[in-house]
Design an enzyme around this catalytic site. Structure first.
Site, PDB file in Angstrom:
ATOM      1  N   SER A 179       0.666  -0.637  -0.138  1.00  0.00           N
ATOM      2  CA  SER A 179       0.661   0.314  -0.027  1.00  0.00           C
ATOM      3  C   SER A 179       1.162   1.172  -0.672  1.00  0.00           C
ATOM      4  CB  SER A 179      -0.639   0.087   1.067  1.00  0.00           C
ATOM      5  OG  SER A 179      -1.395   1.496   1.290  1.00  0.00           O
ATOM      6  N   TYR A 229      -2.879  -1.591   9.732  1.00  0.00           N
ATOM      7  CA  TYR A 229      -2.493  -1.982   8.475  1.00  0.00           C
ATOM      8  C   TYR A 229      -1.368  -1.083   8.056  1.00  0.00           C
ATOM      9  CZ  TYR A 229      -4.211  -1.730   4.246  1.00  0.00           C
ATOM     10  OH  TYR A 229      -4.611  -1.251   2.066  1.00  0.00           O
TER      11      TYR A 229
END
Length: 254
Positions: A139, A152
């Site tokens: 990400s 995350y």
């Protein structure tokens, strides 16, 4: 990685980025198998998109991964691409244990242990294929943190370094490691993200990713233009500014 002629297994592809890419890979001339937890979604995909294979898999469950891998390899012995797509993103408040511990453990299990277990289930087979690829999914938040999603961010940073390390370790095999680094995309990953003006439209993202796979077959990282602001902020000497802008645009306002 060639754009066509592959047999791909994509766990976590019953919606969002995974499904969008699965459909494009199929259209490009690949054999595609989609994995997911919910049988009704798998049945719907199989009905609406003839030719796509489906396998039930829970990437939080080591036994489920082993069983699904056995089914995939028995039915698709030519499998040469694994795309470790499954992931979750949860808002956390680390001021108290109740604000983060359960979600942090679930996030680590899905986002980090899941890909590790998937790679363990397929790497020996992939090494027998003359040209094979493991696609990891990190990400933009692996490189600049969103304040409300600490675990995350951490798991995606771990996936980035895992990808870098495996690329070195598997250099003596036929297995290539390609890291896909999405920016915010209009999916249901977080509440409100599907309509966020700061997130990239899903079709636009998937089309650009496929273009990159087609035009950069030797790429080690797949980066759409929208993610480069985050990916290279530190290299540009703009890390603090990037983090400030990222969190000022946080739709959750924390």
């Amino acid at each position: 990685m060639d754009i066509d002629g592959n047999t791909l297994f994509i766990p976590g592809a019953t919606s969002g980025i995974g499904l969008a890419l699965a459909l494009r890979w199929q259209a490009a001339g690949n054999t595609v198998i989609v994995g997911g937890r919910r049988q009704e979604l798998l049945d719907k995909i199989a009905s609406e998109h003839p030719g796509i294979g489906t396998v039930r898999i829970d990437t939080t469950d080591a036994v489920s991964i082993t069983e699904a891998a056995g089914k995939v390899l028995a039915e698709y012995p030519d499998l040469n691409v694994l795309v470790a797509m499954a992931g979750i993103m949860r808002i956390e408040d680390w001021h108290t244990a109740a604000g983060f511990l359960d979600t942090a453990e679930a996030t680590v299990t899905t986002n980090l242990l899941g890909p590790i277990r998937l790679i363990a289930a397929f790497v020996e087979h992939l090494a027998t294929r003359p040209d094979s690829t493991i696609v990891t999914v990190s990400s933009g938040l692996a490189f600049a943190p969103l304040k409300v999603t600490p675990t995350y961010n951490a798991t995606k940073a771990a996936i980035h370094m895992l990808s870098e390390s495996l690329r070195l370790q598997l250099a003596d095999t036929s297995v290539k490691i390609v890291e896909l680094e999405p920016p915010a995309v209009r999916t249901a990953l977080l509440p409100g993200q599907q309509d966020s003006p700061w997130a990239m439209p899903l079709d636009e993202f998937a089309d650009e990713v496929m273009h990159l796979f087609a035009t950069e077959p030797d790429a080690t990282e797949i980066q759409v233009e929208n993610v480069k602001f985050l990916r290279y902020g530190e290299a540009r000497g703009e890390y603090d500014q990037v983090v400030a802008v990222l969190n000022a645009n946080d739709p959750h306002g924390r």
